[in-house]
Design a protein around this motif. Structure first.
Motif, PDB file in Angstrom:
ATOM      1  N   ARG A   1       1.011  -1.299  -0.222  1.00  8.77           N
ATOM      2  CA  ARG A   1      -0.294  -0.238  -0.160  1.00  8.77           C
ATOM      3  C   ARG A   1       0.746   1.287  -0.108  1.00  8.77           C
ATOM      4  O   ARG A   1       0.880   1.936   1.369  1.00  8.77           O
ATOM      5  CB  ARG A   1      -0.848   0.049   1.618  1.00  8.77           C
ATOM      6  N   ARG A   2       1.796   1.790  -1.425  1.00  7.37           N
ATOM      7  CA  ARG A   2       2.370   2.660  -1.255  1.00  7.37           C
ATOM      8  C   ARG A   2       1.905   4.287  -1.465  1.00  7.37           C
ATOM      9  O   ARG A   2       2.716   4.892  -1.188  1.00  7.37           O
ATOM     10  CB  ARG A   2       3.402   2.251  -2.349  1.00  7.37           C
ATOM     11  N   GLU A   3       0.474   3.904  -1.569  1.00  9.59           N
ATOM     12  CA  GLU A   3       0.000   5.303  -1.519  1.00  9.59           C
ATOM     13  C   GLU A   3      -0.241   5.915  -0.212  1.00  9.59           C
ATOM     14  O   GLU A   3      -0.915   6.866  -0.302  1.00  9.59           O
ATOM     15  CB  GLU A   3      -1.023   5.417  -2.357  1.00  9.59           C
ATOM     16  N   THR A   4       0.248   5.064   1.083  1.00  9.33           N
ATOM     17  CA  THR A   4      -0.014   5.198   2.541  1.00  9.33           C
ATOM     18  C   THR A   4       0.400   6.428   2.667  1.00  9.33           C
ATOM     19  O   THR A   4       0.471   7.858   4.063  1.00  9.33           O
ATOM     20  CB  THR A   4       0.417   4.598   3.006  1.00  9.33           C
ATOM     21  N   TYR A   5       1.874   6.467   1.808  1.00  5.32           N
ATOM     22  CA  TYR A   5       2.742   7.699   2.321  1.00  5.32           C
ATOM     23  C   TYR A   5       2.682   8.049   1.172  1.00  5.32           C
ATOM     24  O   TYR A   5       2.438   8.072  -0.381  1.00  5.32           O
ATOM     25  CB  TYR A   5       4.363   6.916   2.174  1.00  5.32           C
ATOM     26  N   GLY A   6       3.264   9.695   1.286  1.00 10.85           N
ATOM     27  CA  GLY A   6       3.497  10.747   0.439  1.00 10.85           C
ATOM     28  C   GLY A   6       3.625  12.331   0.163  1.00 10.85           C
ATOM     29  O   GLY A   6       3.855  12.495   2.115  1.00 10.85           O
ATOM     30  N   TYR A   7       2.619  12.951  -0.277  1.00 13.50           N
ATOM     31  CA  TYR A   7       2.811  14.405   0.220  1.00 13.50           C
ATOM     32  C   TYR A   7       1.641  14.735   0.970  1.00 13.50           C
ATOM     33  O   TYR A   7       0.339  14.609   0.763  1.00 13.50           O
ATOM     34  CB  TYR A   7       2.720  15.474  -0.586  1.00 13.50           C
ATOM     35  N   TYR A   8       2.046  15.449   2.248  1.00 13.15           N
ATOM     36  CA  TYR A   8       0.833  16.015   3.873  1.00 13.15           C
ATOM     37  C   TYR A   8       1.326  17.419   3.987  1.00 13.15           C
ATOM     38  O   TYR A   8       1.803  17.835   3.801  1.00 13.15           O
ATOM     39  CB  TYR A   8       1.317  15.267   4.750  1.00 13.15           C
ATOM     40  N   ILE A   9       0.446  17.446   3.460  1.00  7.47           N
ATOM     41  CA  ILE A   9      -0.552  19.403   3.444  1.00  7.47           C
ATOM     42  C   ILE A   9      -0.797  20.411   5.006  1.00  7.47           C
ATOM     43  O   ILE A   9      -1.700  18.994   5.462  1.00  7.47           O
ATOM     44  CB  ILE A   9      -0.645  19.592   2.021  1.00  7.47           C
ATOM     45  N   ILE A  10      -0.103  20.572   5.892  1.00  9.00           N
ATOM     46  CA  ILE A  10      -0.013  21.140   7.186  1.00  9.00           C
ATOM     47  C   ILE A  10      -1.139  22.326   6.856  1.00  9.00           C
ATOM     48  O   ILE A  10      -0.613  23.207   6.210  1.00  9.00           O
ATOM     49  CB  ILE A  10       0.663  21.784   8.179  1.00  9.00           C
ATOM     50  N   HIS A  11      -2.621  22.282   7.157  1.00 12.48           N
ATOM     51  CA  HIS A  11      -3.328  23.913   6.859  1.00 12.48           C
ATOM     52  C   HIS A  11      -3.074  25.211   7.581  1.00 12.48           C
ATOM     53  O   HIS A  11      -3.158  24.524   8.728  1.00 12.48           O
ATOM     54  CB  HIS A  11      -4.553  23.085   6.523  1.00 12.48           C
ATOM     55  N   THR A  12      -3.296  26.343   7.217  1.00 16.20           N
ATOM     56  CA  THR A  12      -3.029  27.148   7.789  1.00 16.20           C
ATOM     57  C   THR A  12      -4.439  28.302   7.653  1.00 16.20           C
ATOM     58  O   THR A  12      -4.624  27.829   6.791  1.00 16.20           O
ATOM     59  CB  THR A  12      -1.843  28.286   7.685  1.00 16.20           C
TER      60      THR A  12
ATOM     61  N   THR B   1       3.991  21.650   3.579  1.00 20.61           N
ATOM     62  CA  THR B   1       4.042  19.977   3.023  1.00 20.61           C
ATOM     63  C   THR B   1       5.181  19.305   3.232  1.00 20.61           C
ATOM     64  O   THR B   1       6.704  19.598   3.371  1.00 20.61           O
ATOM     65  CB  THR B   1       3.946  20.950   1.325  1.00 20.61           C
ATOM     66  N   MET B   2       4.931  18.505   3.745  1.00 21.19           N
ATOM     67  CA  MET B   2       6.246  17.370   4.161  1.00 21.19           C
ATOM     68  C   MET B   2       6.043  16.205   4.002  1.00 21.19           C
ATOM     69  O   MET B   2       4.670  16.060   3.457  1.00 21.19           O
ATOM     70  CB  MET B   2       6.166  17.703   5.702  1.00 21.19           C
ATOM     71  N   CYS B   3       6.005  14.804   3.735  1.00 19.30           N
ATOM     72  CA  CYS B   3       6.797  13.629   3.580  1.00 19.30           C
ATOM     73  C   CYS B   3       5.820  12.670   4.883  1.00 19.30           C
ATOM     74  O   CYS B   3       6.292  12.998   5.690  1.00 19.30           O
ATOM     75  CB  CYS B   3       7.588  13.261   2.902  1.00 19.30           C
ATOM     76  N   TRP B   4       4.951  12.545   4.630  1.00 19.16           N
ATOM     77  CA  TRP B   4       4.425  11.736   5.983  1.00 19.16           C
ATOM     78  C   TRP B   4       2.964  10.664   5.481  1.00 19.16           C
ATOM     79  O   TRP B   4       2.628  10.402   4.095  1.00 19.16           O
ATOM     80  CB  TRP B   4       4.028  12.754   7.246  1.00 19.16           C
ATOM     81  N   LEU B   5       2.351  10.436   6.028  1.00 15.53           N
ATOM     82  CA  LEU B   5       1.003   9.632   5.970  1.00 15.53           C
ATOM     83  C   LEU B   5       0.230  10.395   5.390  1.00 15.53           C
ATOM     84  O   LEU B   5      -0.369  11.699   6.099  1.00 15.53           O
ATOM     85  CB  LEU B   5       0.744   9.129   7.184  1.00 15.53           C
ATOM     86  N   THR B   6      -0.882   9.833   4.366  1.00 13.87           N
ATOM     87  CA  THR B   6      -1.664  10.892   3.906  1.00 13.87           C
ATOM     88  C   THR B   6      -2.874  10.014   3.304  1.00 13.87           C
ATOM     89  O   THR B   6      -3.988   9.720   3.667  1.00 13.87           O
ATOM     90  CB  THR B   6      -1.035  10.562   2.343  1.00 13.87           C
ATOM     91  N   SER B   7      -2.779   8.333   4.711  1.00 14.73           N
ATOM     92  CA  SER B   7      -4.174   8.178   5.032  1.00 14.73           C
ATOM     93  C   SER B   7      -4.705   7.884   6.057  1.00 14.73           C
ATOM     94  O   SER B   7      -3.489   7.890   7.099  1.00 14.73           O
ATOM     95  CB  SER B   7      -3.818   5.813   4.778  1.00 14.73           C
ATOM     96  N   TRP B   8      -5.947   8.318   6.736  1.00 15.01           N
ATOM     97  CA  TRP B   8      -6.077   8.393   7.396  1.00 15.01           C
ATOM     98  C   TRP B   8      -6.241   7.273   8.526  1.00 15.01           C
ATOM     99  O   TRP B   8      -6.103   7.514   9.899  1.00 15.01           O
ATOM    100  CB  TRP B   8      -7.380   8.923   8.179  1.00 15.01           C
TER     101      TRP B   8
END
Length: 516
Positions: A384-395, A403-410
């Motif tokens: 399940r490689r799509e579990t990892y990728g671009y993670y956006i920290i909102h303001t 944006t950082m590289c982290w988990l994309t699956s809740w």
């Protein structure tokens, strides 16, 4: 006479067959070939699709490719393309014959992962040509759908709904000020309203080198269950801009980022120094307690290093960002596991089970703290490689995000929190047991002060400060974020200081015992 007729029949049949074959070959040779311009458009489309699949490395380059594609589509007679991330349609019609047009996708929702796609549609009103003066002229309408966060990137790194962007334009010129607006629909599976989702259009930069921006001018937003409808009085690229409810300001995010970078850098330097000194030390690590401390320091060094790399690598390719996210995930799981190992070993010392010998004790702890997290993350990365990728920290201000590289699956995110929660509960119970034992022991005040310093050191050693993550709500949000960031980014430094203090205290104690 009969013989002449007999020989003439085969000759006639052969002639008919040859004529038929010649006709077939001639028909094939005269078949219409694909227009060279359409072939060029197809090649450009496939190239752009490949660029988007590779990630968000160069948004400016991809935007230039899109502008070039727009020019070619505007001069193409009729070209339709459907890919994973781009759809294009070209329609030709006479100005006076246009009676409206409704484009709607028939795709089904693709569940799971970053590449989830939803239905989308655009409805052009019948008076789309009201501003066009030329009558009796053939018009060309171009529609483009893009499913990617890589092209329309503004200076604030804004987030749009499902990474979906729909656009349209007329070859004859700009379309603005429509009396009946264009309707653009976006499907979703989120809880959205006017406070966190707004229809916007893309406004190009003033120059070729400047960054464009999203604007709300001329667009109205209508929310229904599972659908956002945009009513806009012009043609360009449209999207739904997202603003989550619970966010921090831009200034707060920048300050937290600086605190994290400074704290993790100090922790990484401290843990690396202790490990380096231990590697070149003549004294061997004879007791399991010190060895477990060294493994924890190694895990914290890995965690701080991967965290510092997660944000810079977010500007690289998708594959490299996924690798960085997986490394950050496994380093976090290993660090938490070694904190649990510290608690288990401390509890074992408290109950004084010295008479119980555990064969290959440290090896079994290493298999638990290093092996299990690594095996789990490798399995996730493979299947399940799509579990990892671009993670956006909102303001909350100006939609300026990080944006950082982290988990994309809740699901993976909540399972990681559950994993951390179970470890922190166990560590807190062990720490509470230490406090109870110290309170029952009748000691002088100076010794009690030392014991409470030891408790503070154990708090860092067992990582109980990570429990602040469960107070991420309401009015405590900002305060909790600052405390959590300061304490946990400096955890490696605190553990090193505690280790040095205990080491020299024991050394001084052994010297005093020897002098006696």
């Amino acid at each position: 006479m009969t013989k002449e007729r007999t020989t003439a029949m085969p000759t006639l049949l052969i002639t008919l067959v040859l004529c038929l074959a010649t006709s077939v070959l001639h028909a094939q040779g005269s078949a219409p070939e694909m227009d060279p311009s359409d072939v060029e458009v197809a090649n450009d489309m496939e190239t752009l699709e490949m660029e988007l699949h590779q990630g968000c490395g160069s948004a400016h380059h991809v935007m230039e490719m899109l502008h070039l594609l727009e020019e070619k589509l505007a001069h193409s007679e009729k070209y339709n393309f459907t890919g994973d991330m781009i759809e294009t349609y070209v329609f030709n019609f006479m100005t006076e014959d246009f009676g409206g047009l409704n484009l709607s996708s028939n795709m089904d929702t693709k569940p799971g992962g970053r590449d989830k796609k939803f239905k989308h549609s655009m409805n052009f009103p019948a008076d789309l040509m009201e501003g066009v003066q030329a009558q009796g002229v053939e018009q060309r309408l171009v529609y483009i759908y893009i499913h990617s966060p890589c092209i329309f990137q503004d200076a604030h790194n804004s987030s749009v709904l499902n990474d979906d962007v729909q656009g349209a334009f007329l070859q004859s010129g700009e379309v603005v000020g429509l009396s009946h607006p264009v309707e653009i629909q976006f499907w979703h599976d989120m809880v959205l309203d006017d406070t966190n989702a707004t229809c916007v259009f893309w406004q190009p930069g003033a120059s070729a080198d400047s960054t464009g921006s999203w604007s709300r001018a001329g667009c109205k937003t209508t929310h229904r269950e599972g659908t956002v409808t945009c009513h806009c009085n012009h043609l360009t690229y449209f999207a739904v801009l997202l603003e989550p409810h619970t966010t921090v300001s831009v200034a707060q995010l920048m300050l937290l980022t600086h605190i994290s970078n400074i704290g993790c850098s100090l922790s990484a330097a401290a843990t690396f120094s202790i490990l380096l000194i231990r590697c070149f030390s003549r004294q061997q690590l004879r007791d399991n307690t010190t060895r477990i401390h060294m493994h924890l320091l190694a895990a914290l060094l890995l965690l701080n290093t991967t965290f510092l790399l997660s944000t810079p690598l977010a500007t690289s390719t998708k594959e490299l960002c996924q690798v960085a996210a997986a490394l950050l995930h496994v380093s976090l799981l290993c660090a938490l596991a070694w904190m649990a190992a510290e608690a288990f070993h401390l509890n074992r010392l408290l109950v004084k089970v010295y008479n119980i010998y555990v064969q290959q004790y440290l090896l079994k702890i290493c298999l638990f703290a290093w092996g299990l997290p690594t095996l789990l993350v490798v399995a996730i990365f493979i299947f399940r490689r799509e579990t990892y990728g671009y993670y956006i920290i909102h303001t909350s201000e100006g939609y300026q995000n990080t944006t950082m590289c982290w988990l994309t699956s809740w699901l993976a995110h909540y399972l990681t929190i559950l994993y951390a929660g179970l470890i922190l509960i166990f560590n807190t119970m062990v720490l509470g047991r230490v406090v109870v034992i110290l309170r029952r022991t009748q000691q002088p005040k100076w010794q009690a002060r030392k014991d409470w310093v030891t408790v503070l050191g154990l708090t860092c050693l067992l990582g109980t400060t990570w429990g602040l993550v469960f107070f991420h709500f309401g009015t405590l949000l900002i305060t909790q974020l600052y405390i959590f960031t300061i304490l946990n980014s400096l955890q490696g430094l605190f553990v090193c200081l505690w280790y040095i203090t205990v080491y020299y205290r024991n050394k001084m104690g052994s010297i005093s015992d020897t002098s006696r």
